[in-house]
Design an enzyme around this catalytic site. Structure first.
Site, PDB file in Angstrom:
ATOM      1  N   SER A 239      65.297  31.511 -28.699  1.00  0.00           N
ATOM      2  CA  SER A 239      64.225  30.628 -28.943  1.00  0.00           C
ATOM      3  C   SER A 239      64.084  29.530 -27.998  1.00  0.00           C
ATOM      4  O   SER A 239      64.845  29.615 -26.908  1.00  0.00           O
ATOM      5  CB  SER A 239      64.342  30.060 -30.555  1.00  0.00           C
ATOM      6  OG  SER A 239      65.580  28.903 -30.033  1.00  0.00           O
ATOM      7  N   LYS A 240      62.932  28.823 -28.032  1.00  0.00           N
ATOM      8  CA  LYS A 240      62.815  27.889 -26.915  1.00  0.00           C
ATOM      9  C   LYS A 240      63.992  26.981 -26.662  1.00  0.00           C
ATOM     10  O   LYS A 240      64.096  26.531 -25.438  1.00  0.00           O
ATOM     11  CB  LYS A 240      61.612  26.829 -27.295  1.00  0.00           C
ATOM     12  CG  LYS A 240      60.211  27.486 -27.217  1.00  0.00           C
ATOM     13  CD  LYS A 240      59.064  26.495 -27.149  1.00  0.00           C
ATOM     14  CE  LYS A 240      57.638  26.902 -27.188  1.00  0.00           C
ATOM     15  NZ  LYS A 240      57.377  26.621 -28.687  1.00  0.00           N
ATOM     16  N   ARG A 241      64.807  26.921 -27.663  1.00  0.00           N
ATOM     17  CA  ARG A 241      66.162  25.996 -27.377  1.00  0.00           C
ATOM     18  C   ARG A 241      67.025  26.484 -26.192  1.00  0.00           C
ATOM     19  O   ARG A 241      67.691  25.751 -25.576  1.00  0.00           O
ATOM     20  CB  ARG A 241      66.812  25.978 -28.388  1.00  0.00           C
ATOM     21  CG  ARG A 241      66.696  25.100 -29.783  1.00  0.00           C
ATOM     22  CD  ARG A 241      67.456  25.008 -30.916  1.00  0.00           C
ATOM     23  NE  ARG A 241      67.467  26.541 -31.653  1.00  0.00           N
ATOM     24  CZ  ARG A 241      68.724  27.356 -31.483  1.00  0.00           C
ATOM     25  NH1 ARG A 241      69.797  26.715 -30.940  1.00  0.00           N
ATOM     26  NH2 ARG A 241      68.609  28.279 -32.196  1.00  0.00           N
TER      27      ARG A 241
END
Ligand code: GLU
Length: 466
Positions: A239-241
Site C-alpha cells: 500500500s501507499k505506506r
C-alpha cells in the site's frame, strides 16, 4: 487447445498500481508466448467510482510499459443490454430469482447468524417467492446449488474445491438494475472467448461462484491462474505506506519502463537465477508454471538497481527527451545541443533520470549555485594565481578537445608542481558549483570553450579572503 485468449480487466477507479500492472504483464506475456490474443476490458459498471481520467491513466501506463493489447478496450458500460439479456435468461430458466429482502433485514439475519456461530449466508427467504410486489425494490440473486462441490485446477495454486453449501446465492443485479462484478465478468469472459483468466488471488474466492454461473449460463469454464499478492517489506499487503504504488509515479520519478517490466515480472515469476530480462526475452521464457505460489515482496532497492542497469545501457539519445522533461519540471530549459554527450557522462552514475537531471542542473541554471563547502575551500583568494593560470592555459587551447585540454592541464601540473586533483577541483567548482563531476577532460569540451572560460572568470570574480 483452442487459440489462447486472455484479458486484463481493470476497474477504472484509480491509477494503474504495481499489482495491476503485474497482472497485465503476466497476461500479456502469456498471450505473446503462446501466440494468443491479449484483450483489454475496462470494468466500469460502477458508474459512480469509474472515471474517464482513470481509464486514460491506465491506458497510458500500459502503453508506457509496452503492454500492447490486441483487442479492445471494451467497456462494460457499453454492454448493459447483453447483461440484461443474460439475467433474464437465468430468471426465465428459474436459475435466478428476485429478492425483496431489505438491507436492514439482511443485516439483522447476518448478525443473528454470527451470534449463533453460523456462517453468515443468505437464508433463501425469497427463493420460492412467486409474487412480484409492484413498487418494492429488489435485487436478483443466482440460485446456487445446495450441495455438491465446485472444483477447479488453478494453474498456479493447484486444485481448489469448495462445498457448494458454503456459497451464497450471489446478487447478480442490484436494486438500481445494474449487474454486479461476479456476473458481468462471467458473461464477458465467455462472450469474449477468454480461455485463461489470469488475475490476482484476491479474486480466488469469487472463482467457485463464477464457475457456477458459467455452468448455469451454459458456457464453457475457462482455465484459471491466480497470481499471489504483492506485499510490502513488513509483509502486509502493498500500500501507499510502502512508497509509491502507481506505476506512472515511477515514470515521473525517472524510472525506465524496461526496469519496471523487469522488476514486475520478478515479483512472482523466476527463471533459474537470472535477473535481467528484456520484454523480448520474457516473451520467449515466460510460462505460468514458473509463477511462484507465495506472495512477492516489493523491494524498492531492487527496482532502483534495475533502473540504474537500464540507464547505463541506454542510448543517450533515447534518454534526451526524458531528461529534458525532468529538467523542465525543475523549471529549467534544457537547450544544450551537447545534452546527449552530457547524459553519456552521467549515465554510469545516475540511478534515476530525476537524479541525472539533478546532477545536470548546473549546466542550465542561469546563475550557478555553489555548494557551501566547495566554495569555502576553493573560491578563495589564495587560489587566484591558479585560477588565472588555468584561464590562460585554456584560452589558447585549440581545439577545445579532450586531448588538448589534458595537455594543458599536464603542463600546468609541471609548472605548478600540483597534482591533478588540485587543478581539476577548482575547475569543477567553477563549472558545476560542486566538487563531484565526471572527468573534466570529458566535461569541458561538452560545455565549450566560451562557457568554460565564462564560468572560470565568474569564479575568479567571487574569490574571497579565507
Ligand atoms: N475489475 C476487476 C479488478 O480490477 C477484475 C477482476 C478479474 O480479473 O476478474 O479487480
Amino acid at each position: 487447445m483452442a487459440d489462447i485468449r486472455v484479458r486484463f480487466a481493470p476497474s477504472p477507479t484509480g491509477f494503474l498500481h504495481i499489482g495491476g500492472a503485474r497482472t497485465a504483464l503476466f497476461n500479456f506475456l502469456f498471450a505473446r508466448s503462446q501466440e494468443g490474443t491479449f484483450v483489454l476490458r475496462i470494468e466500469d459498471t460502477d458508474t459512480v467510482r469509474s472515471t474517464q481520467e482513470s481509464v486514460d491513466e491506465i491506458l497510458k501506463a500500459m502503453e508506457w510499459l509496452g503492454l500492447n493489447w490486441d483487442e479492445g478496450p471494451y467497456y462494460q458500460s457499453e454492454r448493459f443490454n447483453l447483461y440484461k439479456e443474460k439475467v433474464q435468461q437465468l430468471l426465465d430458466e428459474g436459475k435466478a430469482y428476485r429478492c425483496y429482502c431489505t438491507s436492514e433485514e439482511l443485516d439483522k439475519k447476518r448478525e443473528q447468524a454470527m451470534a449463533e456461530g453460523r456462517k453468515p449466508k443468505y437464508d433463501g427467504t425469497c427463493r420460492e417467492r412467486m409474487d412480484h410486489p409492484g413498487n418494492t425494490p429488489f435485487v436478483i440473486r443466482f440460485r446456487a446449488p445446495d450441495n455438491g462441490t465446485t472444483s477447479f485446477n488453478d494453474l498456479i495454486k493447484g486444485t481448489i474445491s469448495v462445498n457448494n453449501e458454503e456459497l451464497d446465492d450471489v446478487i447478480i443485479q442490484r436494486t438500481d438494475g445494474t449487474p454486479t462484478y461476479n456476473f458481468v465478468v462471467v458473461v464477458d469472459d465467455a462472450d469474449m472467448g477468454i480461455t485463461h483468466v489470469i488475475r490476482g488471488d484476491d479474486h480466488i474466492n469469487n472463482t467457485p461462484r463464477q464457475i457456477l454461473l458459467y455452468e448455469a449460463l451454459g458456457y464453457q469454464v475457462p482455465c484459471f491462474a491466480h497470481v499471489p499478492m504483492i506485499l510490502g517489506s513488513d509483509k502486509t499487503r502493498l500500500s501507499k505506506r510502502h512508497g509509491a504504488t502507481s506505476v506512472m509515479a515511477y515514470r515521473d520519478m525517472g524510472y525506465l519502463p524496461e526496469a519496471m517490466v523487469n522488476y514486475l515480472v520478478r515479483l512472482g515469476w523466476s527463471f533459474g537465477d537470472e535477473e535481467i530480462f528484456s520484454l523480448a526475452d520474457l516473451i520467449e521464457k515466460f510460462s505460468l508454471s514458473n509463477v511462484g505460489k507465495s506472495a512477492g515482496v516489493f523491494n524498492p532497492e531492487k527496482l532502483l538497481w534495475l533502473n540504474s542497469h537500464y540507464i547505463k545501457r541506454s542510448d543517450p539519445n533515447a534518454l534526451v527527451p526524458l531528461v529534458i522533461e525532468q529538467l523542465e519540471k525543475k523549471g529549467l530549459q534544457a537547450d544544450n545541443p551537447n545534452l546527449p554527450g552530457l547524459i553519456g557522462l552521467y549515465q554510469e552514475r545516475a540511478k534515476t533520470l530525476e537524479e541525472m537531471a539533478d546532477s545536470l542542473t548546473w549546466v542550465f541554471k542561469s546563475e550557478l549555485e555553489f555548494d557551501e563547502k566547495a566554495a569555502a575551500k576553493f573560491l578563495i583568494e589564495s587560489l587566484r594565481p591558479l585560477f588565472e593560470q588555468i584561464i590562460t592555459h585554456l584560452e589558447t587551447c585549440e581545439p577545445f578537445s579532450h586531448d588538448e585540454i589534458e595537455k594543458r592541464v599536464n603542463s600546468l601540473m609541471e609548472e605548478t608542481g600540483l597534482k591533478m586533483g588540485k587543478i581539476a577541483q577548482p575547475i569543477r567548482v567553477a563549472l558545476t558549483g560542486g566538487t563531484v563531476s565526471p572527468s573534466v577532460f570529458e566535461l569541458l569540451p561538452l560545455i565549450g570553450k566560451d562557457e568554460t572560460l565564462r564560468r572560470l572568470k565568474n569564479a575568479l570574480s567571487l574569490l574571497e579572503p579565507e
